[in-house]
Design a protein around this motif. Structure first.
Motif, PDB file in Angstrom:
ATOM      1  N   GLN A 184     -10.329  -1.010   0.114  1.00 14.08           N
ATOM      2  CA  GLN A 184     -11.152  -1.043  -1.192  1.00 14.08           C
ATOM      3  C   GLN A 184     -10.759  -1.925  -2.247  1.00 14.08           C
ATOM      4  OE1 GLN A 184      -9.982   2.861  -2.689  1.00 14.08           O
ATOM      5  NE2 GLN A 184     -11.235   4.073  -1.096  1.00 14.08           N
ATOM      6  N   LYS A 185      -9.504  -2.476  -2.073  1.00  9.05           N
ATOM      7  CA  LYS A 185      -9.258  -3.521  -2.756  1.00  9.05           C
ATOM      8  C   LYS A 185      -9.418  -5.075  -2.586  1.00  9.05           C
ATOM      9  CE  LYS A 185      -7.192  -0.815  -5.693  1.00  9.05           C
ATOM     10  NZ  LYS A 185      -7.645  -0.380  -7.010  1.00  9.05           N
ATOM     11  N   GLY A 186     -10.277  -4.949  -1.241  1.00  4.46           N
ATOM     12  CA  GLY A 186     -10.802  -6.355  -0.736  1.00  4.46           C
ATOM     13  C   GLY A 186      -9.774  -6.966   0.248  1.00  4.46           C
ATOM     14  N   GLY A 187      -9.012  -6.124   0.798  1.00  5.56           N
ATOM     15  CA  GLY A 187      -8.064  -6.715   1.949  1.00  5.56           C
ATOM     16  C   GLY A 187      -8.630  -6.619   3.179  1.00  5.56           C
ATOM     17  N   ILE A 246      -0.329  -6.598  -2.874  1.00  2.00           N
ATOM     18  CA  ILE A 246      -0.309  -7.059  -1.152  1.00  2.00           C
ATOM     19  C   ILE A 246      -1.745  -7.786  -1.006  1.00  2.00           C
ATOM     20  CG2 ILE A 246      -0.466  -6.114   0.929  1.00  2.00           C
ATOM     21  CD1 ILE A 246       1.532  -3.911   0.022  1.00  2.00           C
ATOM     22  N   VAL A 247      -2.956  -7.336  -1.401  1.00  2.00           N
ATOM     23  CA  VAL A 247      -4.039  -7.913  -1.199  1.00  2.00           C
ATOM     24  C   VAL A 247      -3.926  -9.379  -1.872  1.00  2.00           C
ATOM     25  CG1 VAL A 247      -6.530  -8.014  -1.765  1.00  2.00           C
ATOM     26  CG2 VAL A 247      -5.667  -5.841  -0.867  1.00  2.00           C
ATOM     27  N   LEU A 248      -3.435  -9.396  -2.950  1.00  2.00           N
ATOM     28  CA  LEU A 248      -3.330 -10.777  -3.569  1.00  2.00           C
ATOM     29  C   LEU A 248      -2.433 -11.849  -2.694  1.00  2.00           C
ATOM     30  CD1 LEU A 248      -3.823 -12.682  -5.987  1.00  2.00           C
ATOM     31  CD2 LEU A 248      -1.671 -11.632  -7.158  1.00  2.00           C
ATOM     32  N   VAL A 284       3.308  -8.019   6.000  1.00  2.00           N
ATOM     33  CA  VAL A 284       3.426  -6.486   7.023  1.00  2.00           C
ATOM     34  C   VAL A 284       4.012  -5.408   6.132  1.00  2.00           C
ATOM     35  CG1 VAL A 284       4.214  -5.853   9.245  1.00  2.00           C
ATOM     36  CG2 VAL A 284       3.756  -8.128   9.112  1.00  2.00           C
ATOM     37  N   LEU A 285       3.284  -4.550   6.124  1.00  2.00           N
ATOM     38  CA  LEU A 285       3.517  -3.336   5.486  1.00  2.00           C
ATOM     39  C   LEU A 285       4.114  -2.252   6.221  1.00  2.00           C
ATOM     40  CD1 LEU A 285       3.515  -2.164   2.481  1.00  2.00           C
ATOM     41  CD2 LEU A 285       1.397  -1.317   2.818  1.00  2.00           C
TER      42      LEU A 285
END
Length: 302
Positions: A129-132, A63-65, A74-75
């Motif tokens: 945490q993943k950069g999003g 999702i971040v990618l 939209v999650l």
């Protein structure tokens, strides 16, 4: 992880590629980037992908990618197993009627606590945490989801509701600012009704996709998709036209818990969402496989 590395992983490409081969990989991926950039994709997240820590990491990275390359994700998440666990901890028995959770006032408090509190913020934290850039909200916030009490088969289900109105302004605003909205499916009542309602996450996600004019609606599930033989994963039905859904239900190909999921895809498709999918959340990076490869994964309702 960089985009090129992710493409390599998704396509199972040998890391010892020379520069020309690497260039070919990126050229193959370019049309997908172009197509999806700037589009809205609504993902319903639940099931095994939500319980397994490694799969959870994969989903968040995917999702971040997608967000990084300009796709507006939209999650929308459920949380049935977590609600069950919390009810067990407080010594309250889970009760189901016609496949839906009976939700009395005490259960509704726990549902709201689990979905809008712990679970929603855990997901937001992972995305950060993943950069999003992620923001958590529920259907109550800004009146995003309004609902009325629903009965199924004449049975009283308590504070279980069906969505009657979606007000997507808050989601559109967050998307425009580059955020990933993470939505828990607790809804507020219609005008004059101060109750909170427990909403089916699949249905809520489909209606959010319609309201946002999404290009794609994806449900992450615990099965490969629609199977002609439930014991044979190779019997996957990859494409089903909306007009053929009734026939598949009639002959038993679509049955049990798959029926409401397919109905949500039909709801989204008839509401103007061009592509609707049911994919296997147990497959690592299944979202990337669906978005960036010509082979796709799961079942598409079109």
């Amino acid at each position: 992880m960089e985009i090129a590395d992710r493409i390599m992983e998704e396509k199972e490409i040998d890391p010892r590629l020379d520069n020309a081969q690497w260039a070919d990989v990126l050229v193959q991926a370019l049309p997908y980037f172009r197509h999806w950039c700037g589009k809205v994709v609504v993902v319903k997240y639940g099931g095994n992908a939500m319980l397994n820590e490694e799969l959870k990491e994969d989903v968040m990275e995917d999702i971040v990618l997608l967000s990084t390359i300009g796709i507006h994700v939209v999650l929308v998440h459920g949380g049935g197993p977590e609600i069950n666990h919390m009810l067990e901890r407080v010594g309250k028995e889970s009760k189901f009627i016609n496949g839906l959770r009976y939700t009395d006032a005490e259960t509704m408090e726990i549902v709201q606590m689990v979905l809008t509190g712990k679970l929603n913020k855990d997901i937001v934290g992972l995305l950060l945490q993943k950069g999003g850039k992620a923001v958590g909200l529920s259907g109550v916030d800004s009146g995003l989801l309004r609902a009325r009490k629903v009965e199924k088969g004449g049975a009283d289900l308590g504070l279980v509701g069906e969505v009657t109105e979606v007000n997507p302004a808050i989601l559109s605003s967050l998307i425009q600012q580059g955020f990933i909205p993470v939505v828990s499916t607790v809804a507020i009542g219609e005008s004059g009704d101060m109750n909170r309602y427990n909403i089916n996450a699949d249905t809520a996600a489909a209606k959010i996709a319609v309201a946002l004019g999404a290009e794609k609606f994806v449900q992450l599930t615990n099965v490969p998709g629609v199977l002609k033989d439930v014991n044979d994963p190779s019997s996957l039905v990859q494409r089903i036209q909306v007009g053929d859904v009734g026939k598949f239900i009639e002959d038993g190909t679509i049955a049990g818990g798959m029926i409401p999921k397919i109905e949500c895809c039909v709801l989204a498709r008839e509401g103007g969402v061009p592509r609707t999918h049911i994919i296997d959340g147990r497959v690592p990076h299944s979202l990337l496989i669906e978005m960036f490869s010509d082979r796709g994964i799961g079942t598409m309702i079109y």
